[in-house]
Write a protein that holds these residues in place. Sequence first.
Motif, PDB file in Angstrom:
ATOM      1  N   VAL A 114       0.614  -1.191  -0.069  1.00  0.00           N
ATOM      2  CA  VAL A 114       0.026  -0.182   0.267  1.00  0.00           C
ATOM      3  C   VAL A 114       0.776   1.350   0.348  1.00  0.00           C
ATOM      4  O   VAL A 114       0.394   1.680  -0.975  1.00  0.00           O
ATOM      5  N   ASN A 115       1.707   1.050   0.572  1.00  0.00           N
ATOM      6  CA  ASN A 115       2.634   2.505   0.955  1.00  0.00           C
ATOM      7  C   ASN A 115       2.954   2.388  -0.755  1.00  0.00           C
ATOM      8  O   ASN A 115       3.600   3.803  -1.101  1.00  0.00           O
ATOM      9  N   GLU A 116       4.321   1.927  -1.053  1.00  0.00           N
ATOM     10  CA  GLU A 116       4.047   1.633  -2.472  1.00  0.00           C
ATOM     11  C   GLU A 116       3.265   1.803  -3.476  1.00  0.00           C
ATOM     12  O   GLU A 116       4.172   3.196  -4.536  1.00  0.00           O
ATOM     13  N   PHE A 117       2.028   1.436  -3.083  1.00  0.00           N
ATOM     14  CA  PHE A 117       1.457   2.563  -4.060  1.00  0.00           C
ATOM     15  C   PHE A 117       1.036   4.168  -4.356  1.00  0.00           C
ATOM     16  O   PHE A 117       0.560   4.772  -5.702  1.00  0.00           O
ATOM     17  N   ILE A 118       1.060   3.640  -2.749  1.00  0.00           N
ATOM     18  CA  ILE A 118       0.653   5.159  -2.447  1.00  0.00           C
ATOM     19  C   ILE A 118       1.961   6.228  -2.897  1.00  0.00           C
ATOM     20  O   ILE A 118       1.433   7.038  -3.330  1.00  0.00           O
ATOM     21  N   SER A 119       3.126   5.737  -3.231  1.00  0.00           N
ATOM     22  CA  SER A 119       4.621   6.368  -3.155  1.00  0.00           C
ATOM     23  C   SER A 119       4.078   6.397  -4.365  1.00  0.00           C
ATOM     24  O   SER A 119       4.315   7.612  -4.875  1.00  0.00           O
ATOM     25  N   ASN A 120       3.262   5.668  -5.462  1.00  0.00           N
ATOM     26  CA  ASN A 120       3.744   5.879  -6.610  1.00  0.00           C
ATOM     27  C   ASN A 120       2.487   7.100  -7.502  1.00  0.00           C
ATOM     28  O   ASN A 120       2.842   7.807  -8.835  1.00  0.00           O
ATOM     29  N   ILE A 121       1.524   6.772  -6.451  1.00  0.00           N
ATOM     30  CA  ILE A 121       0.972   7.751  -7.355  1.00  0.00           C
ATOM     31  C   ILE A 121       0.812   9.431  -7.357  1.00  0.00           C
ATOM     32  O   ILE A 121       0.673  10.081  -7.749  1.00  0.00           O
ATOM     33  N   ILE A 122       0.693   9.189  -6.268  1.00  0.00           N
ATOM     34  CA  ILE A 122       1.723  10.990  -5.090  1.00  0.00           C
ATOM     35  C   ILE A 122       2.961  11.798  -5.736  1.00  0.00           C
ATOM     36  O   ILE A 122       3.770  12.340  -5.818  1.00  0.00           O
ATOM     37  N   CYS A 123       3.600   9.911  -6.611  1.00  0.00           N
ATOM     38  CA  CYS A 123       5.208  10.617  -6.847  1.00  0.00           C
ATOM     39  C   CYS A 123       5.926  11.303  -5.727  1.00  0.00           C
ATOM     40  O   CYS A 123       6.764  12.254  -5.527  1.00  0.00           O
ATOM     41  N   GLU A 124       5.245  11.228  -4.031  1.00  0.00           N
ATOM     42  CA  GLU A 124       6.477  10.824  -3.224  1.00  0.00           C
ATOM     43  C   GLU A 124       7.588  10.240  -2.890  1.00  0.00           C
ATOM     44  O   GLU A 124       6.911   8.741  -3.167  1.00  0.00           O
ATOM     45  N   PRO A 125       8.274  10.398  -2.101  1.00  0.00           N
ATOM     46  CA  PRO A 125       9.472   8.480  -1.757  1.00  0.00           C
ATOM     47  C   PRO A 125       8.649   8.437  -0.393  1.00  0.00           C
ATOM     48  O   PRO A 125       7.792   8.699  -0.111  1.00  0.00           O
ATOM     49  N   GLN A 126       9.030   6.639  -0.511  1.00  0.00           N
ATOM     50  CA  GLN A 126       7.713   5.867   0.343  1.00  0.00           C
ATOM     51  C   GLN A 126       8.545   5.822   1.495  1.00  0.00           C
ATOM     52  O   GLN A 126       6.749   5.815   2.352  1.00  0.00           O
ATOM     53  N   PRO A 127       9.181   6.611   2.696  1.00  0.00           N
ATOM     54  CA  PRO A 127       9.251   7.227   3.988  1.00  0.00           C
ATOM     55  C   PRO A 127       8.579   8.582   4.136  1.00  0.00           C
ATOM     56  O   PRO A 127       8.034   8.150   5.001  1.00  0.00           O
ATOM     57  N   SER A 128       8.799   8.588   3.038  1.00  0.00           N
ATOM     58  CA  SER A 128       7.578  10.664   3.363  1.00  0.00           C
ATOM     59  C   SER A 128       6.227  10.003   2.976  1.00  0.00           C
ATOM     60  O   SER A 128       4.931  10.965   4.032  1.00  0.00           O
ATOM     61  N   THR A 129       5.439   8.788   2.105  1.00  0.00           N
ATOM     62  CA  THR A 129       4.254   8.733   2.562  1.00  0.00           C
ATOM     63  C   THR A 129       3.468   7.709   3.548  1.00  0.00           C
ATOM     64  O   THR A 129       2.703   7.017   4.035  1.00  0.00           O
ATOM     65  N   LYS A 130       4.951   7.290   4.589  1.00  0.00           N
ATOM     66  CA  LYS A 130       4.312   5.835   5.124  1.00  0.00           C
ATOM     67  C   LYS A 130       3.179   6.303   6.521  1.00  0.00           C
ATOM     68  O   LYS A 130       2.258   5.494   6.556  1.00  0.00           O
ATOM     69  N   SER A 131       3.237   7.758   6.651  1.00  0.00           N
ATOM     70  CA  SER A 131       2.215   7.888   7.677  1.00  0.00           C
ATOM     71  C   SER A 131       0.439   7.982   6.596  1.00  0.00           C
ATOM     72  O   SER A 131      -0.492   7.419   7.368  1.00  0.00           O
ATOM     73  N   LEU A 132       0.584   8.281   5.797  1.00  0.00           N
ATOM     74  CA  LEU A 132      -0.647   8.428   5.062  1.00  0.00           C
ATOM     75  C   LEU A 132      -0.826   6.492   4.460  1.00  0.00           C
ATOM     76  O   LEU A 132      -2.513   6.177   4.551  1.00  0.00           O
ATOM     77  N   SER A 133       0.034   6.409   4.537  1.00  0.00           N
ATOM     78  CA  SER A 133      -0.371   5.048   3.984  1.00  0.00           C
ATOM     79  C   SER A 133      -1.167   3.676   4.588  1.00  0.00           C
ATOM     80  O   SER A 133      -1.710   3.374   5.047  1.00  0.00           O
ATOM     81  N   ASP A 134      -0.669   3.662   6.587  1.00  0.00           N
ATOM     82  CA  ASP A 134      -0.492   3.149   7.136  1.00  0.00           C
ATOM     83  C   ASP A 134      -2.102   3.695   7.736  1.00  0.00           C
ATOM     84  O   ASP A 134      -2.549   2.791   8.324  1.00  0.00           O
ATOM     85  N   VAL A 135      -2.031   4.685   7.844  1.00  0.00           N
ATOM     86  CA  VAL A 135      -3.842   5.320   7.930  1.00  0.00           C
ATOM     87  C   VAL A 135      -4.547   3.854   6.873  1.00  0.00           C
ATOM     88  O   VAL A 135      -5.389   3.654   7.441  1.00  0.00           O
ATOM     89  N   LEU A 136      -4.538   4.415   5.888  1.00  0.00           N
ATOM     90  CA  LEU A 136      -5.285   3.892   4.386  1.00  0.00           C
ATOM     91  C   LEU A 136      -4.951   2.458   4.891  1.00  0.00           C
ATOM     92  O   LEU A 136      -6.266   1.846   4.355  1.00  0.00           O
ATOM     93  N   TYR A 137      -3.897   1.974   5.361  1.00  0.00           N
ATOM     94  CA  TYR A 137      -3.768   0.595   5.508  1.00  0.00           C
ATOM     95  C   TYR A 137      -5.125  -0.397   6.595  1.00  0.00           C
ATOM     96  O   TYR A 137      -6.279  -1.333   6.250  1.00  0.00           O
ATOM     97  N   ARG A 138      -5.098   0.451   7.663  1.00  0.00           N
ATOM     98  CA  ARG A 138      -5.768   0.240   8.648  1.00  0.00           C
ATOM     99  C   ARG A 138      -7.453  -0.003   8.319  1.00  0.00           C
ATOM    100  O   ARG A 138      -8.613  -0.343   8.721  1.00  0.00           O
ATOM    101  N   LYS A 139      -7.687   1.234   7.033  1.00  0.00           N
ATOM    102  CA  LYS A 139      -8.817   1.725   6.911  1.00  0.00           C
ATOM    103  C   LYS A 139      -9.365   0.759   6.038  1.00  0.00           C
ATOM    104  O   LYS A 139     -11.255   0.512   6.033  1.00  0.00           O
TER     105      LYS A 139
END
Length: 401
Positions: A114-139
């Motif tokens: 999910v983190n890799e997926f989000i990172s690819n969508i918004i073109c941000e490095p994976q460490p930066s998107t981890k907080s967002l992807s963690d929330v999305l994964y939980r939901k």
Amino acid sequence: MAHRVSTLECTKTGFLLVQTQMIFAFQAFVKAVSGLGIPMVLFLDDLQWVDTASLDLMQALIADSESTSILFIESYRQNEVSIDNCPFSTHLEDLKATAKFIEIQIANLQKKDVNEFISNIICEPQPSTKSLSDVLYRKTSGNVLLVIQLIKSLWDEGLLWFSYRRKHWEWNSSLIELKKVPDDAADLMAEKILHFSPDLQLLLKKMACLGSQCDTSILCLLRGGCKDHNREDNYSMSTMLCDLDIAIHEGIVKKAGSKYIFAHDQIQKAAYELIPKCEQSKWHLRVGMQMLRTCKDEDLDNILFVIVDQVNRGKMHITEVSQRIEFAELNFLAGEKAKASGVFSSAALYVEQGIGFLDENSWNDYYQLWLRLYTSCIELEFCNGNFEKLAEVLNCIITHA
């Protein structure tokens, strides 16, 4: 009786010849395409809904020893395939016994995916998107459709935005954490559809009654009465197309040639379930009736199956004798059309539905139609090898002859 059996044998031979010719022609086409020295991949999706005629064609292609450059990929939902009610389950058992195949289980995305997926969508490095992807994964538990739609929802609600000053994406994790997310992707889609105009909502619900896709010509027949089921209105063609463009932009439908297709079957399910369950059969009847009353006579044959399928799903609401006779006739025509294509199982279902529109007095009041339906039923049950049903129908004809 001997003469009748002989006639049935000839009929069955003719029908099977049509079916065999169709399979042979498709095999020849596949061989021609795959014989160019380039491997061919044939991807077949949603096979949990496949019909027996299509399965026969698939089996013939797979069993063809001369087709050696083809890879078949068959996709289906395991939870919708059971031994009791799905012909595809028998096909799977046959594959296990006769063919080489690899079974791959497709699960939800893992947290890192999910983190890799989000990172690819918004073109941000994976460490930066981890907080967002963690929330999305939980939901979402990694349900990819839910992830995609939730991201779009966050953008629409201003919880995910692009900062032009800082030149990167930002989000409010605490508010996203508080956001309620339906467990089912269909519920999330329904929320989005309910934000559309009443006209577009109604059109999408009618489209959902027809299935996963709909031709523009059919949507033109359905656009009348979009503001109110009980009257025509001025919902013009141009307005309808503009509304559909909005649905395309929002990811609800996509366009391929002249067809509008729901972007995912869960979206089609969401639109359909906006119709109260107790009203769904009435909606099918209205859709079928509207198509029948608004189509031109010369176009009826092209959409005959669509109309009849819709009407049959709402047949319990048809009480007028004249209408029941009309739809018995249409089912007979649909059965004849399916029979001419060699699809005997579907043809038998249409004929059986047609018989269901008749009452106990129809053999006397509408004898010719009654006889055509029952005679066709005998032929088709013979072709399908359903001899018990054949004997039952034959006895009924003899009783009323």
